[in-house]
Design an enzyme around this catalytic site. Structure first.
Site, short mmCIF file in Angstrom:
data_model
loop_
_atom_site.label_atom_id
_atom_site.label_comp_id
_atom_site.label_asym_id
_atom_site.label_seq_id
_atom_site.Cartn_x
_atom_site.Cartn_y
_atom_site.Cartn_z
CG ASP A 160 -44.71 -22.05 -26.82
OD1 ASP A 160 -44.23 -21.00 -26.35
OD2 ASP A 160 -44.02 -23.00 -27.21
CB CYS A 206 -43.98 -16.55 -25.99
SG CYS A 206 -45.11 -15.48 -25.13
CG HIS A 239 -47.13 -13.54 -28.06
ND1 HIS A 239 -46.55 -14.79 -28.01
CD2 HIS A 239 -46.65 -12.94 -29.18
CE1 HIS A 239 -45.76 -14.94 -29.06
NE2 HIS A 239 -45.80 -13.83 -29.77
#
Length: 331
Positions: A113, A116, A325
């Site tokens: 999400d 992160c 990410h």
């Protein structure tokens, strides 16, 4: 600051300005033929901002269920499973994993999400840090919150404000989470390896405690930015190199603008940009040592946030495939 040299051991200025790298830590990795997103290339800033506000409004208020950082898996097996194709990008990412595997054998997956980057950093802090940083140890929380009350009146929590929707209620809730961050960090430092593992597992369960700690880290970033901005205005004090870029952006020319246009959206509709990763590392007084897999063929493969070497600041290793990410490499 000479921005032309801000590359090898530090974030790429060009990529900080590429719309596709600014938001959306939760963007999917893709399959064997992943493609980079260019969704923002042809839209105006007002349209992008309106969409982001709408996403913030529709964020679910319930908490995630289940662990948010997985048990470690074999790093190369993970690479082979996730990147099966032979596209140019797949080959490059797998090369990056092989380079990382020269030091780390395993990988912990972090929930994808928009928290992160914060989550991966906090996980490494509670897993590895050997000291409570002076900034947090010596912080008089109530005084700091009072000094920043003009900045935090519109603070959003992913689970809603338990106390009230007023600035005073927000300050009280942040006080609770900052106390909790100090307590958990201190406990981790003082724990045995086995006790520390249990503590980390208890935190990263997708419950309110975890999100509260992440919001506390976000506040540390805001407090640090305010301190740095004050030094910049004095014009006689040394500031970290990334400060010039952080406050040179039209969208973050002041702490108020930084919070309104960037930090308040982290966890909701966007993640951290690279210059904000520098602020994150500076705020927790650790250098974030990031293996950027899609840069495996360049000198930017291993990047530090912030780039300046601090003699007594340890490194926290992270790994990313796309600067959106972040996962955690484990020895």
């Amino acid at each position: 600051m000479d921005t032309s040299s801000y590359s090898q051991d530090s974030p790429s200025l060009a990529e900080d300005r590429e719309p596709g790298l600014r938001r959306g830590e939760g963007a999917s990795r893709g399959s064997a033929t992943p493609e980079d997103s260019d969704e923002d290339l042809y839209r105006g800033a007002e349209d992008i901002e309106e969409e982001r506000k709408n996403r913030d409004k529709t964020v679910v208020s319930r908490l995630w269920e289940g662990v948010s950082v997985s048990a470690s898996v074999d790093l190369l097996s993970y690479s082979d499973r996730e990147w099966r194709g032979n596209t140019t990008k797949s080959v490059l990412i797998k090369k990056g994993y092989r380079l990382v595997a020269q030091r780390f054998g395993r990988l912990c997956k972090v929930r994808g999400d928009n928290y992160c980057a914060l989550r991966a950093t906090l996980f490494q802090i509670l897993s590895q840090s050997q000291r409570l940083p002076p900034r947090l140890r010596d912080m008089e929380i109530q005084s700091s919150l009072q000094a920043d009350r003009h900045l935090i009146g519109q603070w959003k929590f992913p689970f809603g404000n338990r106390k009230s929707s007023t600035t005073q209620g927000t300050m009280a809730q942040l006080h609770v989470y900052l106390d909790l961050l100090r307590d958990r960090w201190t406990a981790a430092v003082q724990s045995s390896p086995a006790e520390r593992e249990v503590l980390v597992q208890q935190v990263f369960q997708g419950q309110e405690e975890e999100f509260g700690l992440l919001e506390a880290v976000k506040y540390l970033m805001l407090r640090t930015a305010s301190e740095i901005h004050g030094l910049l205005e004095m014009e006689t004090q040394e500031v970290p190199d990334f400060s010039w870029l952080l406050f040179a952006r039209d969208s973050s020319s002041s702490p108020q603008a930084l919070f309104r246009n960037h930090l308040s959206h982290v966890g909701f509709s966007g993640g951290l940009e690279q210059v904000e990763m520098c602020l994150l590392g500076f705020s927790v007084e650790h250098r974030l040592q990031v293996y950027r897999l899609y840069k495996a063929d360049s000198q930017e493969f291993l990047t530090y946030y912030p780039s300046e070497q601090k003699a007594d600041w340890p490194c926290l290793p992270l790994i990313t495939e796309d600067d959106r990410h972040y996962n955690v490499p484990v020895e």
